[in-house]
Design a protein around this motif. Structure first.
Motif, mmCIF file in Angstrom:
data_model
loop_
_atom_site.group_PDB
_atom_site.id
_atom_site.type_symbol
_atom_site.label_atom_id
_atom_site.label_comp_id
_atom_site.label_asym_id
_atom_site.label_seq_id
_atom_site.Cartn_x
_atom_site.Cartn_y
_atom_site.Cartn_z
ATOM 1 N N ILE A 66 0.841 -1.200 0.000
ATOM 2 C CA ILE A 66 0.000 0.000 0.000
ATOM 3 C C ILE A 66 0.874 1.248 0.000
ATOM 4 C CG2 ILE A 66 -1.655 1.349 1.341
ATOM 5 C CD1 ILE A 66 -2.834 -1.318 2.302
ATOM 6 N N ILE A 67 1.890 1.231 0.867
ATOM 7 C CA ILE A 67 2.812 2.376 0.931
ATOM 8 C C ILE A 67 3.534 2.539 -0.405
ATOM 9 C CG2 ILE A 67 4.915 3.258 2.010
ATOM 10 C CD1 ILE A 67 4.002 1.867 4.595
ATOM 11 N N THR A 68 3.986 1.422 -0.967
ATOM 12 C CA THR A 68 4.700 1.479 -2.251
ATOM 13 C C THR A 68 3.792 2.005 -3.357
ATOM 14 O OG1 THR A 68 6.106 -0.372 -1.580
ATOM 15 C CG2 THR A 68 6.009 0.132 -3.920
ATOM 16 N N ALA A 69 2.520 1.574 -3.329
ATOM 17 C CA ALA A 69 1.570 2.076 -4.329
ATOM 18 C C ALA A 69 1.354 3.573 -4.163
ATOM 19 C CB ALA A 69 0.247 1.326 -4.212
ATOM 20 N N ILE A 70 1.224 4.003 -2.901
ATOM 21 C CA ILE A 70 1.062 5.438 -2.637
ATOM 22 C C ILE A 70 2.291 6.205 -3.110
ATOM 23 C CG2 ILE A 70 0.762 7.180 -0.818
ATOM 24 C CD1 ILE A 70 -0.769 5.062 0.776
ATOM 25 N N PHE A 71 3.456 5.553 -3.039
ATOM 26 C CA PHE A 71 4.694 6.167 -3.521
ATOM 27 C C PHE A 71 4.771 6.141 -5.052
ATOM 28 C CE2 PHE A 71 8.995 4.807 -5.014
ATOM 29 C CZ PHE A 71 9.607 6.050 -4.977
ATOM 30 N N LYS A 72 4.517 4.955 -5.642
ATOM 31 C CA LYS A 72 4.711 4.802 -7.081
ATOM 32 C C LYS A 72 3.680 5.558 -7.905
ATOM 33 C CE LYS A 72 7.177 0.414 -7.589
ATOM 34 N NZ LYS A 72 7.099 -0.950 -8.159
ATOM 35 N N ILE A 73 2.423 5.483 -7.502
ATOM 36 C CA ILE A 73 1.371 6.069 -8.337
ATOM 37 C C ILE A 73 1.572 7.569 -8.525
ATOM 38 C CG2 ILE A 73 -1.105 6.540 -8.468
ATOM 39 C CD1 ILE A 73 -1.494 3.731 -7.201
ATOM 40 N N LEU A 109 8.550 3.371 4.012
ATOM 41 C CA LEU A 109 8.174 4.703 4.494
ATOM 42 C C LEU A 109 9.193 5.759 4.069
ATOM 43 C CD1 LEU A 109 6.886 3.839 8.090
ATOM 44 C CD2 LEU A 109 5.535 4.766 6.193
ATOM 45 N N SER A 110 10.454 5.371 4.033
ATOM 46 C CA SER A 110 11.485 6.307 3.574
ATOM 47 C C SER A 110 11.258 6.696 2.124
ATOM 48 C CB SER A 110 12.873 5.680 3.735
ATOM 49 O OG SER A 110 13.870 6.523 3.219
ATOM 50 N N LYS A 111 10.922 5.705 1.281
ATOM 51 C CA LYS A 111 10.625 6.021 -0.122
ATOM 52 C C LYS A 111 9.419 6.940 -0.227
ATOM 53 C CE LYS A 111 10.434 1.774 -1.711
ATOM 54 N NZ LYS A 111 10.322 0.649 -2.672
ATOM 55 N N LEU A 112 8.405 6.651 0.573
ATOM 56 C CA LEU A 112 7.186 7.452 0.507
ATOM 57 C C LEU A 112 7.444 8.892 0.918
ATOM 58 C CD1 LEU A 112 4.102 7.716 0.179
ATOM 59 C CD2 LEU A 112 3.882 6.961 2.561
ATOM 60 N N VAL A 113 8.093 9.073 2.061
ATOM 61 C CA VAL A 113 8.286 10.425 2.610
ATOM 62 C C VAL A 113 9.384 11.166 1.862
ATOM 63 C CG1 VAL A 113 8.922 11.745 4.656
ATOM 64 C CG2 VAL A 113 7.458 9.722 4.885
ATOM 65 N N PHE A 114 10.585 10.582 1.854
ATOM 66 C CA PHE A 114 11.726 11.273 1.257
ATOM 67 C C PHE A 114 11.704 11.213 -0.272
ATOM 68 C CE2 PHE A 114 13.376 9.890 5.454
ATOM 69 C CZ PHE A 114 13.555 11.145 6.017
ATOM 70 N N GLY A 115 11.299 10.055 -0.819
ATOM 71 C CA GLY A 115 11.312 9.906 -2.267
ATOM 72 C C GLY A 115 10.379 10.865 -2.974
ATOM 73 N N LEU A 116 9.116 10.904 -2.536
ATOM 74 C CA LEU A 116 8.159 11.816 -3.169
ATOM 75 C C LEU A 116 8.545 13.273 -2.946
ATOM 76 C CD1 LEU A 116 4.631 10.239 -2.532
ATOM 77 C CD2 LEU A 116 5.931 10.329 -4.657
ATOM 78 N N LEU A 117 9.006 13.570 -1.741
ATOM 79 C CA LEU A 117 9.367 14.960 -1.429
ATOM 80 C C LEU A 117 10.524 15.444 -2.301
ATOM 81 C CD1 LEU A 117 9.002 17.468 0.344
ATOM 82 C CD2 LEU A 117 10.593 16.429 1.991
ATOM 83 N N ILE A 118 11.583 14.627 -2.391
ATOM 84 C CA ILE A 118 12.747 15.026 -3.192
ATOM 85 C C ILE A 118 12.370 15.155 -4.662
ATOM 86 C CG2 ILE A 118 15.032 14.311 -3.972
ATOM 87 C CD1 ILE A 118 15.390 12.926 -1.248
#
Length: 539
Positions: free
Chosen positions: A25-32, A164-173
């Motif tokens: 779910i987190i990865t989907a929220i990140f990838k989409i 969670l790191s990908k979600l928070v830091f990845g999307l933000l960066i």
């Protein structure tokens, strides 16, 4: 199998399963949102970098946690605490050096790797992933240690930290870089750095878990272990003898995917400009991100059954190993069959709701991916069953055959201009379908105490088939009556889809209970299963 052992096995599987669902779910929220930000062409760059990272991380870590968990499980079951300690002390420096070597390859040969894949713009994203491979090697040792003791929580927590790191830091960066006018290759590299951050933070957490676990469970019994342990070289050879076949078996698919992605992009560029070819690969990537979702529950089961079956086989508890294999296959079918059918029959609304500014060929890709997702899930569990029974070399053969078939199908179909990228999911279906069928054949021929295939497959297939018809019909009816009032826009389509999924889940739940496809005995294999069975009146 005793009730305590059943609960321990399923508790571990449940922890990883819940973590797996959460991570997906987190990865989907990140990838989409990331793929929507990057666009189709940027999504193509994304696929190239992830294929190369996936290959490197699989080569360095795929076999180690499973091999260590199997060896440590057997040693722990016989009270050999010093041997467990020796396994960890030998594995850690060796695999850290391997991770360091692969990290340097990704840093200094990124341009060559990207050029081989047909996408030179992906080089920076490959370099951004390099330190994650090094950290991943270290983490894999600790994950194998905990899984061997049937302690799945540390593995789950470390995986959640990475996600969670990908979600928070990845999307933000990525968002900041895009807002400042940087192109998709640089934004993607920024997003990839987040994986390194998450894995780096997970290492001290795992060290704390290990120290506390040893103080509580290992130290009080250490003085009772007077058995002689093998030397470091002999121990390393033992670890490698188990982990190398497993790594080869797991890596062969990643190697084939690496080659296949290059073949697909190269074939597209024989009749399309590079940017358009990479864009089509990006649409494929979006479909692939949905295709991977059903395996969220199945991957943890595959990891959990290896030490559980290995321990049962080592102790000659034949009935227990058979029950674990049977329940694993049945649970896989109960989850993967309806998920795959649902993706196939609802491909059009699912893809368009998640990726609203993409190519119209996306739903066509997802229809085939939906069916392929079932075989993707099943091959994970069948590989786990073969490995747990000491048949590590068989998955190497079956995965090689599947990978070669995929490359051949993709080379031919994608090379046809009228078919182009829509042919690639058929290669994926051919790959995982052939692996699953071959693995099941070898389980039937080579495993002494065979699982009950009829109970594992027939009931779930019938229930999932009826659910699929219901899912398609309910969406069409809701869309037909809802469109005059709410229209056919993106938001309305999301509402129709959500309603159809809810109806389908309810229908499927009623079917598996009413037809006794799932029984009270099955429910006993999950934590608090008796209470759930009583509440749902499952007999």
């Amino acid at each position: 199998m005793s009730e305590v052992k059943k609960q321990n096995y399923m508790k571990g599987a449940a922890i990883l399963a819940m973590a797996g669902v959460t991570i997906k779910i987190i990865t989907a929220i990140f990838k989409i949102p990331l793929l929507n930000m990057l666009g189709d062409e940027g999504s193509g760059h994304f696929q190239i970098t992830y294929v190369i990272y996936g290959l490197m991380i699989t080569i360095s870590t795929a076999g180690l946690p499973v091999a260590l968990s199997r060896l440590i499980s057997s040693a722990s079951a016989t009270g050999r605490t010093q041997l467990v300690k020796r396994y960890v002390s030998v594995a850690l420096p060796v695999f850290a050096l391997l991770g360091l070597a692969l990290m340097l390859v990704m840093i200094f040969f990124a341009d060559g790797l990207a050029a081989f894949m047909g996408d030179p713009d992906a080089a920076l994203g490959i370099q951004a992933f390099a330190p994650a491979v090094f950290f991943g090697c270290i983490i894999s040792v600790y994950r194998g240690y905990f899984q061997g003791h049937n302690e799945m929580l540390p593995t789950a927590v470390s995986q959640l930290m990475e996600a969670l790191s990908k979600l928070v830091f990845g999307l933000l960066i990525a968002w900041i870089l895009i807002q400042r006018g940087f192109g998709s290759p640089i934004a993607l590299a920024g997003a990839n750095i987040a994986t390194t951050i998450g894995l780096g933070l997970a290492i001290p957490m795992l060290l704390i878990f290990k120290r506390r676990y040893e103080q509580r469970y290992i130290a009080p019994h250490a003085d009772k272990d007077h058995q002689i342990v093998p030397g470091r070289r002999a121990t390393l050879m033992q670890i490698l003898s188990v982990s190398v076949p497993m790594t080869l078996g797991a890596s062969i698919l990643n190697i084939m995917t690496f080659v296949d992605t290059s073949v697909v992009l190269t074939r597209l560029q024989t009749y399309l400009p590079k940017e358009e070819a990479v864009g089509l690969l990006g649409v494929y990537t979006k479909g692939l991100s949905i295709f991977n979702l059903p395996s969220a529950l199945i991957g943890p089961i595959a990891f959990a059954i290896v030490p559980a079956i290995a321990a049962a086989v080592a102790a000659r508890r034949r009935r227990e190993s058979k029950e674990i294999m049977s329940s694993s296959l049945k649970i896989t079918n109960l989850v993967a069959m309806p998920a795959g059918i649902g993706l196939a029959v609802l491909a059009q609304p699912i893809f368009n709701v998640l990726y609203w500014n993409s190519s119209p060929i996306g739903p066509t890709l997802l229809t085939t991916f939906g069916i392929a997702s079932y075989f993707m899930s099943m091959q994970l569990v069948t590989i786990g069953i073969l490995q747990a029974n000491g048949l590590e070399k068989i998955p190497l053969l079956t995965c090689t055959i599947g990978g070669l078939l995929q490359i051949g199908v993709d080379w031919y179909l994608v090379g046809q201009p009228l078919i182009n990228i829509t042919g690639s999911p058929y290669g994926t279906l051919t790959c995982y379908g052939s692996i699953t069928l071959l693995n099941l054949l070898f389980v039937a021929l080579k495993v002494k105490d065979k699982p009950d295939f009829r109970k594992a497959f027939v009931g779930p297939l019938l229930c999932a088939g009826v659910m699929g018809v219901g899912a398609w019909a309910s969406y069409k009816l809701i869309e037909r009556f809802g469109t005059p009032m709410f229209g056919s826009g993106h938001a309305a389509m999301a509402v129709y889809l959500f309603a159809a999924i809810i109806i389908s889940v309810v229908v499927y739940g009623v079917l598996i209970i009413a037809t006794k496809t799932i029984t009270r005995e099955d429910m006993k294999l999950i934590p608090r299963g008796d209470k759930i069975a009583k509440m749902l009146k499952i007999k």
